[in-house]
Write an enzyme that holds these catalytic residues in place. Structure first.
Site, mmCIF file in Angstrom:
data_model
loop_
_atom_site.group_PDB
_atom_site.id
_atom_site.type_symbol
_atom_site.label_atom_id
_atom_site.label_comp_id
_atom_site.label_asym_id
_atom_site.label_seq_id
_atom_site.Cartn_x
_atom_site.Cartn_y
_atom_site.Cartn_z
ATOM 1 N N LYS A 175 -1.505 -7.362 -7.463
ATOM 2 C CA LYS A 175 -2.056 -6.398 -6.490
ATOM 3 C C LYS A 175 -1.160 -6.291 -5.246
ATOM 4 C CE LYS A 175 -5.326 -4.032 -4.217
ATOM 5 N NZ LYS A 175 -5.797 -2.715 -4.536
ATOM 6 N N LYS A 250 -3.855 -4.161 5.563
ATOM 7 C CA LYS A 250 -4.358 -5.453 5.052
ATOM 8 C C LYS A 250 -3.513 -5.931 3.866
ATOM 9 C CE LYS A 250 -7.996 -7.436 2.265
ATOM 10 N NZ LYS A 250 -9.203 -7.279 1.468
#
Ligand code: NAD
Length: 299
Positions: A175, A250
């Protein structure tokens, strides 16, 4: 049909849990925010009064929480000095964390789960809220083969592409690497389209050429930062997300934590992180991540 405990019923978790209910599973859910529990109950998720109650007797536990801190607290019980989900879940119940968190926290929770005899997967997703609603998410999974085999039928209810990326933490690794590529390539597009315009090039012409040439990439084809080029692009909707700049920020920060821990050089990832920090600190976190073109243009 399985009994499932679902913790974290926010923008992503709510629709994911609802898709499990739609497929005939019995889902008991918990969220710290009562309004999220109420909204989930309206979609067929049985409301639990605590995380421990939600996972009691469940064959599978799924968490969709903000960050590593909440995931560690939920599974290990760190925050309240309690046992957490690992202790509360029945023996042999399958644990799936779909939150996007740092690789080190994911591996720490995996280790505690394995020590308690639970099969576990880290299974972060790509596809956003629209993908969660439409059950078209991509799941990137890390963990033992047996855990992946057990989780797969559940993940298939919520997603379209289910990939086993390797051992514990490898879903999170995939990810952060993927989203670092996306952040860097969005900036490359923002820079190139701004330069083109300054050189007198029509952005539509640049797209016509680059989209079928060696500069082509996902960010350019699907999330083009210039309005009026790609129909689905957030640029055509005043940069309403889509994928919020705060989320990209983030994920880029997670990539830098991972890079520093692994000793990997990611100079472009670091530059992208710094640029998104400037952009988000200026109050633009709620805009789509493609709005970073405004920063490049000096707007
Ligand atoms: P969100 O803030 O809407 O939902 C998170 C939920 O977790 C909130 O409702 C919050 O109250 C709840 N929560 C926090 N701590 C809790 C605890 N201890 N017990 C129970 N509930 C708790 O966030 P989201 O958009 O649903 O994102 C969830 C995760 O998915 C994040 O890690 C995010 O990075 C990732 N993600 C989001 C998107 C997206 O487009 N929104 C896309 C891909 C991945």
């Amino acid at each position: 049909m399985a009994d499932i405990g679902f913790i974290g019923l926010g923008n992503m978790g709510g629709p994911m849990a609802a898709n499990l209910v739609q497929a005939g599973h019995r889902v008991r859910g918990f969220d710290l925010v009562p309004a999220a529990v109420e909204a989930a109950a309206a979609r067929g998720i049985a409301a639990a009064a605590s995380a421990a109650e939600a996972v009691q007797g469940a064959e599978a536990v799924i968490t969709m929480l903000p960050a590593g801190e909440q995931v560690r607290a939920a599974y290990l019980g760190e925050a309240r000095g309690e046992g957490g989900l690992i202790a509360a879940a029945g023996p042999d119940s399958l644990l799936i964390d779909s939150s996007t968190i740092d690789v080190a926290s994911a591996r720490e929770v995996h280790e505690a789960a394995a020590a308690a005899g639970h099969p576990m997967l880290d299974a972060p997703v790509s596809g956003g809220v629209a993908g969660a609603e439409a059950a078209t998410l991509t799941f990137m999974c890390g963990g033992p083969d047996a855990a992946f085999a057990r989780a797969r039928p559940l993940l298939e209810v919520m997603g379209r592409n289910i990939v086993h990326a390797g051992g514990p933490g490898n879903g999170q690794a995939a990810k952060v690497c993927n989203n670092m590529i996306l952040g860097v390539s969005m900036l490359a597009c923002a820079e190139a389209f701004t330069l083109g315009e300054k050189l007198g090039l029509d952005p539509k012409k640049l797209f016509e050429i680059s989209s079928v040439s060696s500069g082509s990439c996902w960010a350019m084809l699907h999330h083009n930062p210039v309005p009026g080029i790609v129909e689905t692009s957030a640029a055509n909707r005043d940069y309403r997300p889509g994928f919020a700049a705060a989320m990209m920020h983030k994920d880029l920060k997670l990539s830098q934590t991972a890079a520093s821990q692994a000793g990997a050089a990611t100079p472009l990832g670091a530059a992208a992180t710094a640029l998104y920090t400037v952009f988000v600190n200026a109050g633009n976190g709620a805009l789509d991540y493609s709005a970073i073109v405004k920063l490049i243009r000096g707007e």
